[in-house]
Write a protein that holds these residues in place. Structure first.
Motif, PDB file in Angstrom:
ATOM      1  N   LEU A   1      41.470  32.149  43.542  1.00  0.00           N
ATOM      2  CA  LEU A   1      42.555  33.293  45.139  1.00  0.00           C
ATOM      3  C   LEU A   1      41.896  34.586  44.891  1.00  0.00           C
ATOM      4  O   LEU A   1      42.521  35.566  43.616  1.00  0.00           O
ATOM      5  CB  LEU A   1      44.036  33.200  44.541  1.00  0.00           C
ATOM      6  CG  LEU A   1      44.983  31.752  44.379  1.00  0.00           C
ATOM      7  CD1 LEU A   1      46.594  31.934  45.429  1.00  0.00           C
ATOM      8  CD2 LEU A   1      44.293  31.790  45.642  1.00  0.00           C
ATOM      9  N   SER A   2      41.275  34.979  46.087  1.00  0.00           N
ATOM     10  CA  SER A   2      40.930  36.235  45.875  1.00  0.00           C
ATOM     11  C   SER A   2      41.410  37.121  47.197  1.00  0.00           C
ATOM     12  O   SER A   2      40.643  37.331  48.218  1.00  0.00           O
ATOM     13  CB  SER A   2      39.700  36.272  45.616  1.00  0.00           C
ATOM     14  OG  SER A   2      38.436  36.186  45.302  1.00  0.00           O
ATOM     15  N   LEU A   3      42.514  37.000  46.981  1.00  0.00           N
ATOM     16  CA  LEU A   3      43.792  37.787  48.050  1.00  0.00           C
ATOM     17  C   LEU A   3      43.998  38.851  48.081  1.00  0.00           C
ATOM     18  O   LEU A   3      43.774  39.672  47.035  1.00  0.00           O
ATOM     19  CB  LEU A   3      44.184  36.574  48.238  1.00  0.00           C
ATOM     20  CG  LEU A   3      44.229  34.968  49.052  1.00  0.00           C
ATOM     21  CD1 LEU A   3      45.227  34.242  48.751  1.00  0.00           C
ATOM     22  CD2 LEU A   3      43.571  35.461  50.395  1.00  0.00           C
ATOM     23  N   PRO A   4      44.451  39.713  49.287  1.00  0.00           N
ATOM     24  CA  PRO A   4      45.149  41.252  49.130  1.00  0.00           C
ATOM     25  C   PRO A   4      46.671  40.552  48.517  1.00  0.00           C
ATOM     26  O   PRO A   4      47.079  39.479  48.150  1.00  0.00           O
ATOM     27  CB  PRO A   4      45.457  41.267  50.173  1.00  0.00           C
ATOM     28  CG  PRO A   4      44.242  40.849  51.466  1.00  0.00           C
ATOM     29  CD  PRO A   4      44.046  38.983  50.540  1.00  0.00           C
TER      30      PRO A   4
ATOM     31  N   GLY B   1      48.551  20.293  41.457  1.00  0.00           N
ATOM     32  CA  GLY B   1      48.503  20.088  40.130  1.00  0.00           C
ATOM     33  C   GLY B   1      47.327  20.789  40.291  1.00  0.00           C
ATOM     34  O   GLY B   1      47.181  20.116  39.056  1.00  0.00           O
ATOM     35  N   ILE B   2      46.795  21.412  41.201  1.00  0.00           N
ATOM     36  CA  ILE B   2      45.739  22.606  40.714  1.00  0.00           C
ATOM     37  C   ILE B   2      45.822  23.243  40.431  1.00  0.00           C
ATOM     38  O   ILE B   2      46.954  23.988  40.187  1.00  0.00           O
ATOM     39  CB  ILE B   2      45.352  22.466  42.253  1.00  0.00           C
ATOM     40  CG1 ILE B   2      43.054  23.112  42.281  1.00  0.00           C
ATOM     41  CG2 ILE B   2      46.284  23.892  42.980  1.00  0.00           C
ATOM     42  CD1 ILE B   2      42.917  22.947  43.790  1.00  0.00           C
ATOM     43  N   LYS B   3      44.881  23.771  38.790  1.00  0.00           N
ATOM     44  CA  LYS B   3      45.089  25.084  38.176  1.00  0.00           C
ATOM     45  C   LYS B   3      44.854  26.398  39.225  1.00  0.00           C
ATOM     46  O   LYS B   3      43.602  25.844  39.888  1.00  0.00           O
ATOM     47  CB  LYS B   3      44.765  24.681  37.164  1.00  0.00           C
ATOM     48  CG  LYS B   3      44.672  23.718  36.328  1.00  0.00           C
ATOM     49  CD  LYS B   3      44.305  24.363  34.622  1.00  0.00           C
ATOM     50  CE  LYS B   3      45.089  23.100  33.822  1.00  0.00           C
ATOM     51  NZ  LYS B   3      45.320  23.454  32.746  1.00  0.00           N
ATOM     52  N   VAL B   4      45.342  27.008  39.027  1.00  0.00           N
ATOM     53  CA  VAL B   4      44.937  28.831  39.941  1.00  0.00           C
ATOM     54  C   VAL B   4      44.870  29.971  38.823  1.00  0.00           C
ATOM     55  O   VAL B   4      45.360  29.549  38.615  1.00  0.00           O
ATOM     56  CB  VAL B   4      46.744  28.408  40.631  1.00  0.00           C
ATOM     57  CG1 VAL B   4      46.533  29.883  41.542  1.00  0.00           C
ATOM     58  CG2 VAL B   4      47.180  27.817  41.681  1.00  0.00           C
ATOM     59  N   ILE B   5      43.478  30.806  39.531  1.00  0.00           N
ATOM     60  CA  ILE B   5      43.789  31.431  38.763  1.00  0.00           C
ATOM     61  C   ILE B   5      43.955  32.890  40.143  1.00  0.00           C
ATOM     62  O   ILE B   5      42.795  32.830  41.064  1.00  0.00           O
ATOM     63  CB  ILE B   5      41.872  31.602  38.277  1.00  0.00           C
ATOM     64  CG1 ILE B   5      41.969  30.804  37.390  1.00  0.00           C
ATOM     65  CG2 ILE B   5      42.382  33.048  37.751  1.00  0.00           C
ATOM     66  CD1 ILE B   5      40.518  30.485  36.464  1.00  0.00           C
ATOM     67  N   ASP B   6      44.763  33.574  40.242  1.00  0.00           N
ATOM     68  CA  ASP B   6      45.447  34.469  41.450  1.00  0.00           C
ATOM     69  C   ASP B   6      44.723  36.090  40.688  1.00  0.00           C
ATOM     70  O   ASP B   6      44.439  36.378  39.335  1.00  0.00           O
ATOM     71  CB  ASP B   6      46.067  34.684  40.803  1.00  0.00           C
ATOM     72  CG  ASP B   6      46.682  35.827  42.469  1.00  0.00           C
ATOM     73  OD1 ASP B   6      46.212  35.870  43.542  1.00  0.00           O
ATOM     74  OD2 ASP B   6      48.103  36.526  42.194  1.00  0.00           O
ATOM     75  N   LEU B   7      43.526  36.665  41.383  1.00  0.00           N
ATOM     76  CA  LEU B   7      42.804  37.461  41.363  1.00  0.00           C
ATOM     77  C   LEU B   7      44.035  38.764  41.603  1.00  0.00           C
ATOM     78  O   LEU B   7      43.380  39.893  41.354  1.00  0.00           O
ATOM     79  CB  LEU B   7      41.065  37.544  41.501  1.00  0.00           C
ATOM     80  CG  LEU B   7      40.556  37.286  40.698  1.00  0.00           C
ATOM     81  CD1 LEU B   7      40.787  35.963  40.853  1.00  0.00           C
ATOM     82  CD2 LEU B   7      38.891  37.724  41.059  1.00  0.00           C
TER      83      LEU B   7
ATOM     84  N   ALA C   1      37.917  36.252  35.712  1.00  0.00           N
ATOM     85  CA  ALA C   1      39.337  35.473  35.541  1.00  0.00           C
ATOM     86  C   ALA C   1      37.462  34.136  35.071  1.00  0.00           C
ATOM     87  O   ALA C   1      38.461  33.377  35.611  1.00  0.00           O
ATOM     88  CB  ALA C   1      39.069  35.145  37.837  1.00  0.00           C
ATOM     89  N   VAL C   2      36.159  34.432  34.872  1.00  0.00           N
ATOM     90  CA  VAL C   2      35.167  32.889  35.324  1.00  0.00           C
ATOM     91  C   VAL C   2      35.641  32.500  33.254  1.00  0.00           C
ATOM     92  O   VAL C   2      35.902  31.941  33.079  1.00  0.00           O
ATOM     93  CB  VAL C   2      34.365  33.446  34.852  1.00  0.00           C
ATOM     94  CG1 VAL C   2      33.343  32.601  34.738  1.00  0.00           C
ATOM     95  CG2 VAL C   2      34.320  33.368  36.822  1.00  0.00           C
TER      96      VAL C   2
END
Lengths: 352, 352, 352, 352
Positions: B78-81, B96-102, B329-330
């Motif tokens: 997620l590259s969101l404000p 069930g998806i894995k999430v990486i929130d920036l 994040a990567v």
């Protein structure tokens, strides 16, 4: 204003020499009559200072000769490296000429500080007591009668001007102060070096002298004088990619709960009559930014308080070439000469 | 390495989205299969990310649709404000998806801190405890099994990495810390604003959030965790005229006389096995400079001690877009996926 | 891809040497086994190339010794000043090692051109005919079997790539061509000079070699070869304040009314199969800008026609350090070695 | 010099408005008495022009009102966008106030050129013949008596000043001229746009209007006037990463063999009495560079000849904000007012 003073500049081919020439070009009461440069002797000024093409017609760089200088000039600016100025000053003073030295060689009162910070035994400790530290905002009266002015360093100027009001008002812990100073590349002088090579310097954010920059000595001296207390200041400078400009962020801790009115009052009391100090607080752009003093002798001063932690950061933004060097020297010159302090220094900064 | 993971990016038209795409373009085990942008839906990626012309042929920006995402991707970035991510995360996790929130939306454990620093009541306090703060140098093991990673802020990353060794070793006063962070203009994101207008930003040295930047919350949280002590950190950021790069100068005071060996040991013990941390001490160029990590996931870390005043300044230099955002994040993604942590992140920085 | 080729770099401490090392650090089929630098012999690579800290562990700069080189390397890159390379090349070729020379010393076929443009009598005219001009887009087949590749100059590369399609298609007057090339400061190499001093170079827009830059010789040679006609090209370079990047604007006049389709066809026909050429036309950002190829081996190519005056300006934007130097040399190396031409060169450019 | 003229500025919150205010702040014979800005009406000037803090105390931005203006001012500068100025000018002229318009709206004599280059039918063709093109180096005498001065565009100013001597002397082919102009970001005005966003603009070398910039219309008009011949000029501008500064490189072909003396003579004859034109030829730094005119009204002019190809490139370097806009307007104002042409414009450029 018919009176004109003849002025000499020794070491006029470097950046501070060039900046003196730029400022004095339109000073209504100055005639620059003698300029020296070992390396460029014989050349017209604009062969080195390309900006000055069309100014100072007929004037060329000379090899320094004492009798030529004293014959032609009433006041002399020294734009020489640290450790070189001090070889010239005694002979100059003996002739009765007034001297404004832009190097560090006569800024410190305590000779032992030269040993500690500059690594040499000062050969003329008596002259140190005679010299006046050329920050008009502190020493205006002494400058008026000085024969030798030691013009402040740029990092020191920014740090002192930021800190002075809150230090004097007793608002901060005087032994936990860090001045984090970001400076443009012109501060390094006109000689190319590996670190100033454009591909390496552009985009850099590079600490130097991070174990303590020696301008701390001037800062501590002046603040002790003002506060009559012990003061310790760490000064950590950084090369950033501007060409001109220095911002001092002086981090400190409040000794007690203090509200904004009280801090503001300290700044207003100290600076309300100072022409070259502009307070930036609660107006755009929010805090001082050297970008908006470029080309001028202003110091934009402001501060921020983090109430949660009792941290106060004092800011001062200057053009390192002007209020940090040549402009401040001309300001002192004006005072010595009995002129309006602002003479030749009235131009607004550039924007953008 | 035959396995390939399908990856989605929500908010892929901004700077951190673009940087994820740049890094993942050559990741040998990633297939970017779904990217969204409300503003640019329908356009090929290189209409926005000009650098990516020739990459991701056939891929276009989509309007976000949950079912499309989950059908196409196994992991989502997620590259969101700030404040927007949290609207997406619960639904995403439910699939069930894995999430990486920036964003900052899940970085803080204590919900009240969102009220204090970000000005809103956090709607999902339970998810805060589930989220893992994605700094591999501290939370590697938890990241491995995380379903929600909250990737750290760039100013926080630099401050924590600089400070961690000496804080953990108990060498410094944990309540008098100022992190003075200088950052390039890309940190402000891809939307033009008055302060980012080139004529105003180029040459600027401009404090912002000088009363305390909110990344301090992350820094204090993580350092309390490590030290089991109370920690107060002031974080003061500045816009300087680089495009990429952030340097944190974390000023602190030693609690006792400490020699260089002891400080060095603290850094070596903390980081000797960390691939992406490089110690810069007593070798050229002297101190960390973000200039020499640009384009890479490295954090160059170092320090200086002013013995006279017992001041220790810890430095960390990062590319704010890489170790400060997409690269980190990567790195977390690689850990979650069971890959080599360095996969897709092996390229050296640029110089000059 | 198990095969690995051992590679040497002579003159590895300068900018093109450093860029070769940056690119080859992750080349899957290259082992850099021998690097030389007179000035830095004995030092680890990262003492000079700060970006490479953590890479090439164990490798140090050596004083050049022919037998050490040939023992350790199968192919050698020469990153030496013009006039120095030619002293090494004959001996190197005698050992059977393959040579890729990044200097101008073997680019020109006609020995008299060295006298005219470089001011010296070329001592090895026979080697000039043996050398292959290392622009893969023109000489791919000859590069494959070359023992000596003369890698093109950066200004020449940009000018040729911009111009090639319309010159070949016979659309323009071949005797009224001016290539106006704007270049970043890295093009001047790693040695500090007065003109590269940051305070003087930053913000500059400065013509040099304005009476005709010598890369014109390469451009004319290659375009004559392609067009079988006489070609005259003026090449005027400028220092602008970027660090990396070169934009060639090649101004020319159409020989007749030509519509956009015809011009576009010329570009597409010439470059549709070229991996490293990207056409920028009628898509954002409108025209090639070196900003968006930085760090990569791409040349972004485009053009504009002013119909009113039958002027056609062809543009090519490159990273002068990559497609203008080290990247192009690695591209040629890949061809010589029988590898995929893109090996080690797959990374996207940076943005922003 | 007791006389003071009251001056108004309409559209004073943009960059050229701010630059007028900067220059006029120390003009000894000007009182700025009325400034307007729709967006900032009511605010003190330094809320927008941070550099002007401490100047113009008491003055604020107003909403434009014709009667207020004419009551307070004798001369008015218009710093308005193209197409907006022309709505104000007729009414202004009717009141008898003198008008200096910095937009393009009255620069062209031939109304059809507005249709061709600006896309609108000019509503006041009669005023076009009345307006004087405000380039003092060509129209000094007419400016003296003008009631409406159309101040030249910056790209046009640089191109005309570079070209004028050789065009007038009949040395070059007047139908094969390309002016390749590199400009700083301030030329785009004060409104943030995607292309001016610092991360995208810094480091850019970006062509725009490459099919022919409309300032070509002014250039052709003025050169036809001077040469009494047909003249065609292509004008291709580029965004480079300076903030201030424009360099025009005007590429042309000599009509016959010409030696340096003859070219030099053309420049000397044209400009020897022009205060603001400085010839840079065979002296350091070799060619004009806008870096060394920043902050001043100078145009540094020079040239290079490539004898081999009979190419002559004429250069002119200006500060786009001064000689390219506000400074030139003040120069025209001084002429209109009967003042010394240099009044308020005497300050040397900055360096570095």
């Amino acid at each position: 204003m018919l009176m004109r003073i003849n002025v000499g500049i020794i070491g006029a081919s470097g950046y501070t020499g060039g900046e003196l020439l730029r400022i004095l070009a339109n000073h209504p009461s100055v005639e620059v009559s003698y300029v020296t440069s070992r390396e460029h002797a014989g050349k017209p000024l604009h062969y080195v200072h390309y900006n000055l093409r069309g100014y100072y017609k007929g004037l060329r760089f000379h090899e320094f000769k004492l009798d030529e200088l004293t014959e032609k000039a009433d006041v002399v600016f020294l734009s020489l490296p640290h450790g070189v100025s001090l070889k010239y000053v005694p002979d100059l003073l003996n002739t009765g000429i007034k001297v404004i030295d832009l190097s560090a060689d006569f800024r410190l009162k305590d000779p032992s500080m030269y040993k500690f910070w500059y690594g040499f035994e000062h050969p003329y400790p008596d002259l140190l007591s005679k010299a006046v530290y050329g920050l008009p905002e502190i020493h205006r009266d002494e400058i008026r009668n000085a024969s030798l002015v030691a013009s402040p360093g740029c990092n020191a100027t920014a740090t002192i001007l930021a800190l002075l009001p809150v230090a004097r008002a007793g608002l901060i812990d005087l032994n936990r102060i860090v001045s984090d100073v970001k400076v443009g590349s012109s501060e390094g002088g006109s000689k190319p070096r590996a670190g100033s090579h454009h591909p390496e310097r552009e985009g850099a954010i590079r600490p130097y002298d991070a174990e303590g920059h020696r301008h701390a000595a001037e800062v501590e001296q002046e603040l002790r004088l003002i506060t009559k207390a012990d003061v310790s200041v760490s000064l950590v400078p950084y090369a950033v990619s501007s060409v001109r400009g220095a911002l001092a962020s002086v981090h400190s801790w409040l000794v007690r709960e203090v509200d904004d009115v009280e801090v503001m009052k300290a700044y207003v009391q100290t600076y309300s009559k100072e022409h070259f100090i502009r307070l930036v607080r609660a107006v755009p752009p929010g805090y001082p930014d050297p970008k908006y003093v470029i080309g001028s002798n202003y110091a934009d001063v402001g501060y921020a308080v983090e109430r949660r932690l009792r941290r106060l950061t004092a800011f001062a933004a200057i053009d390192n070439m002007v209020k940090g060097a040549a402009g401040q020297a001309v300001q002192a010159f004006n005072i010595m000469a009995g002129f309006e302090e602002t003479l030749g220094l009235e131009n607004p900064p550039l924007k953008p």
